[in-house]
Write a protein that holds these residues in place. Structure first.
Motif, PDB file in Angstrom:
ATOM      1  N   VAL A 112     -19.588  27.205  99.804  1.00  0.00           N
ATOM      2  CA  VAL A 112     -18.683  26.382 100.989  1.00  0.00           C
ATOM      3  C   VAL A 112     -19.383  25.978 101.937  1.00  0.00           C
ATOM      4  O   VAL A 112     -19.535  24.660 102.231  1.00  0.00           O
ATOM      5  CB  VAL A 112     -17.309  27.387 101.262  1.00  0.00           C
ATOM      6  CG1 VAL A 112     -16.510  26.357 102.109  1.00  0.00           C
ATOM      7  CG2 VAL A 112     -16.508  27.684 100.135  1.00  0.00           C
ATOM      8  N   ASN A 113     -19.906  26.822 102.767  1.00  0.00           N
ATOM      9  CA  ASN A 113     -20.485  26.361 104.100  1.00  0.00           C
ATOM     10  C   ASN A 113     -21.642  25.652 103.919  1.00  0.00           C
ATOM     11  O   ASN A 113     -22.007  24.527 104.697  1.00  0.00           O
ATOM     12  CB  ASN A 113     -20.791  27.834 104.845  1.00  0.00           C
ATOM     13  CG  ASN A 113     -19.704  28.452 105.299  1.00  0.00           C
ATOM     14  OD1 ASN A 113     -18.605  27.794 105.339  1.00  0.00           O
ATOM     15  ND2 ASN A 113     -20.001  29.552 106.056  1.00  0.00           N
ATOM     16  N   ALA A 114     -22.731  25.722 102.908  1.00  0.00           N
ATOM     17  CA  ALA A 114     -23.763  25.183 102.659  1.00  0.00           C
ATOM     18  C   ALA A 114     -23.406  23.674 102.301  1.00  0.00           C
ATOM     19  O   ALA A 114     -24.373  22.655 102.444  1.00  0.00           O
ATOM     20  CB  ALA A 114     -24.706  25.845 101.650  1.00  0.00           C
ATOM     21  N   VAL A 115     -22.374  23.525 101.769  1.00  0.00           N
ATOM     22  CA  VAL A 115     -21.842  22.098 101.324  1.00  0.00           C
ATOM     23  C   VAL A 115     -20.922  21.489 102.336  1.00  0.00           C
ATOM     24  O   VAL A 115     -21.506  20.355 102.911  1.00  0.00           O
ATOM     25  CB  VAL A 115     -20.940  22.232 100.231  1.00  0.00           C
ATOM     26  CG1 VAL A 115     -20.622  20.722  99.629  1.00  0.00           C
ATOM     27  CG2 VAL A 115     -21.848  22.745  98.906  1.00  0.00           C
ATOM     28  N   LEU A 116     -19.967  21.940 102.835  1.00  0.00           N
ATOM     29  CA  LEU A 116     -18.728  21.420 103.904  1.00  0.00           C
ATOM     30  C   LEU A 116     -19.462  21.377 105.310  1.00  0.00           C
ATOM     31  O   LEU A 116     -19.393  20.397 105.802  1.00  0.00           O
ATOM     32  CB  LEU A 116     -17.654  22.065 103.588  1.00  0.00           C
ATOM     33  CG  LEU A 116     -16.632  21.841 102.397  1.00  0.00           C
ATOM     34  CD1 LEU A 116     -15.328  22.688 102.746  1.00  0.00           C
ATOM     35  CD2 LEU A 116     -16.333  20.682 102.236  1.00  0.00           C
ATOM     36  N   LEU A 117     -20.040  22.625 105.456  1.00  0.00           N
ATOM     37  CA  LEU A 117     -20.574  22.405 106.984  1.00  0.00           C
ATOM     38  C   LEU A 117     -21.858  21.550 107.005  1.00  0.00           C
ATOM     39  O   LEU A 117     -22.119  20.908 107.990  1.00  0.00           O
ATOM     40  CB  LEU A 117     -20.765  23.631 107.386  1.00  0.00           C
ATOM     41  CG  LEU A 117     -19.563  24.593 107.742  1.00  0.00           C
ATOM     42  CD1 LEU A 117     -19.752  26.095 108.149  1.00  0.00           C
ATOM     43  CD2 LEU A 117     -18.516  24.014 108.328  1.00  0.00           C
ATOM     44  N   HIS A 118     -22.762  21.694 105.977  1.00  0.00           N
ATOM     45  CA  HIS A 118     -23.747  20.550 106.148  1.00  0.00           C
ATOM     46  C   HIS A 118     -23.231  19.126 106.284  1.00  0.00           C
ATOM     47  O   HIS A 118     -23.706  18.302 106.684  1.00  0.00           O
ATOM     48  CB  HIS A 118     -24.385  20.813 104.785  1.00  0.00           C
ATOM     49  CG  HIS A 118     -25.586  19.657 104.507  1.00  0.00           C
ATOM     50  ND1 HIS A 118     -26.908  19.774 105.499  1.00  0.00           N
ATOM     51  CD2 HIS A 118     -25.752  18.719 103.914  1.00  0.00           C
ATOM     52  CE1 HIS A 118     -27.577  18.883 105.208  1.00  0.00           C
ATOM     53  NE2 HIS A 118     -26.917  18.103 104.043  1.00  0.00           N
ATOM     54  N   GLU A 119     -22.207  18.706 105.572  1.00  0.00           N
ATOM     55  CA  GLU A 119     -21.686  17.558 105.333  1.00  0.00           C
ATOM     56  C   GLU A 119     -21.142  16.966 106.720  1.00  0.00           C
ATOM     57  O   GLU A 119     -21.231  16.087 107.359  1.00  0.00           O
ATOM     58  CB  GLU A 119     -20.849  17.073 104.365  1.00  0.00           C
ATOM     59  CG  GLU A 119     -21.408  17.118 102.897  1.00  0.00           C
ATOM     60  CD  GLU A 119     -22.561  16.114 102.655  1.00  0.00           C
ATOM     61  OE1 GLU A 119     -22.428  15.295 103.150  1.00  0.00           O
ATOM     62  OE2 GLU A 119     -23.414  16.477 101.967  1.00  0.00           O
ATOM     63  N   ARG A 120     -20.113  18.046 107.180  1.00  0.00           N
ATOM     64  CA  ARG A 120     -19.300  17.827 108.340  1.00  0.00           C
ATOM     65  C   ARG A 120     -20.040  17.923 109.729  1.00  0.00           C
ATOM     66  O   ARG A 120     -19.643  17.494 110.730  1.00  0.00           O
ATOM     67  CB  ARG A 120     -18.192  18.669 108.392  1.00  0.00           C
ATOM     68  CG  ARG A 120     -17.183  18.194 106.946  1.00  0.00           C
ATOM     69  CD  ARG A 120     -16.730  16.935 107.003  1.00  0.00           C
ATOM     70  NE  ARG A 120     -15.926  16.397 108.286  1.00  0.00           N
ATOM     71  CZ  ARG A 120     -14.492  16.938 108.640  1.00  0.00           C
ATOM     72  NH1 ARG A 120     -13.925  17.405 107.666  1.00  0.00           N
ATOM     73  NH2 ARG A 120     -13.904  16.242 109.689  1.00  0.00           N
ATOM     74  N   MET A 121     -21.021  18.830 109.780  1.00  0.00           N
ATOM     75  CA  MET A 121     -21.558  19.453 111.035  1.00  0.00           C
ATOM     76  C   MET A 121     -22.949  19.236 111.012  1.00  0.00           C
ATOM     77  O   MET A 121     -23.328  18.682 112.016  1.00  0.00           O
ATOM     78  CB  MET A 121     -21.278  20.885 111.278  1.00  0.00           C
ATOM     79  CG  MET A 121     -21.811  21.505 112.456  1.00  0.00           C
ATOM     80  SD  MET A 121     -21.192  23.270 112.550  1.00  0.00           S
ATOM     81  CE  MET A 121     -22.153  23.846 111.496  1.00  0.00           C
ATOM     82  N   GLU A 122     -23.785  19.674 110.137  1.00  0.00           N
ATOM     83  CA  GLU A 122     -25.147  19.497 110.403  1.00  0.00           C
ATOM     84  C   GLU A 122     -25.794  18.315 110.313  1.00  0.00           C
ATOM     85  O   GLU A 122     -26.612  17.769 110.884  1.00  0.00           O
ATOM     86  CB  GLU A 122     -25.930  20.212 109.063  1.00  0.00           C
ATOM     87  CG  GLU A 122     -25.727  21.862 109.202  1.00  0.00           C
ATOM     88  CD  GLU A 122     -26.300  22.503 108.345  1.00  0.00           C
ATOM     89  OE1 GLU A 122     -27.017  22.062 107.159  1.00  0.00           O
ATOM     90  OE2 GLU A 122     -26.199  23.997 108.254  1.00  0.00           O
TER      91      GLU A 122
END
Length: 228
Positions: A112-122
């Motif tokens: 989840v985080n490695a995908v969604l937070l990468h796209e939305r935040m990183e």
């Protein structure tokens, strides 16, 4: 008397978990926000991995203890007193807490985080371009499966690992709160999880997190609402 300084990034789930746990322990601490992707980040000299969070504990004699990353900090908080803080006294529930911590540390982070937070935040922070629709779909599908698992647990339990709020709830809430900021959770689909999250959000330790704001991205309309 000890002084506590937390080096953290506000939207890092591990940093959030430590902030919540420090609040639950009623430890007053000062905050040093860090940007670990920048060359002059002070974490480079505090933690060999260069990652947040880092907790520096000093005493009146000038001695300092440096605790690096969530497992070390959360473990120290639990072991500093004779009475349990966020681990249950029941051994079976303690085992379930540790299982859930490993789940969030590995599967939730990877899927989840490695995908969604990468796209939305990183990507915005590192100027890597706009989010990719295919990646967002994959991350959201993975998130739905994880949320369904948590919902199933909460149909049988008062808290994620058993009868009372534990470290599992703190860590889960830290992860979900970041995704909630970006509006990635459809709470209406998970009524038990929503009720559980409302209870966590109402705890005093959660208030500082609800004031966090990510540059250039408005929080979801319900992010800081305790009764949503």
């Amino acid at each position: 008397m000890s002084s506590f300084v937390l080096y953290h990034f506000a939207f890092d789930p591990g940093s959030r978990a430590v902030r919540l746990a420090l609040g639950e322990a009623r430890i007053e601490f000062s905050e040093t926000p860090v940007r670990p992707w920048e060359d002059d980040c002070p974490l480079a000299t505090l933690n060999p991995s260069g990652m947040p969070p880092v907790l520096r504990i000093g005493d009146d004699n000038g001695r300092a203890l440096t605790l690096c990353e969530p497992a070390a900090i959360l473990g120290w908080l639990e072991e500093r007193t004779a009475e349990p803080l966020l681990l249950p006294t029941d051994v079976a529930e303690r085992a379930e807490v540790r299982r859930l911590l490993a789940w969030f540390d590995r599967r939730f982070t990877d899927e989840v985080n490695a995908v969604l937070l990468h796209e939305r935040m990183e990507k915005p922070l590192l100027r890597l371009g706009p989010p990719e629709a295919r990646a967002l779909r994959a991350g959201r599908e993975a998130l739905r499966s994880h949320l369904a698992m948590l919902e199933a647990l909460l149909t049988q339990r008062d808290a994620l690992a058993g009868r009372r709020i534990s470290l599992a709830d703190i860590v889960a809430a830290a992860h979900l709160s970041v995704l909630d900021y970006f509006g990635e959770i459809s709470w209406v689909s998970y009524p038990g999880l929503k009720t559980w999250y409302m209870k966590l959000k109402s705890r005093p330790c959660f208030r500082p997190l609800l004031a966090d704001r990510f540059p250039g991205v408005a929080a979801s309309a319900w992010y800081a609402d305790l009764d949503f």
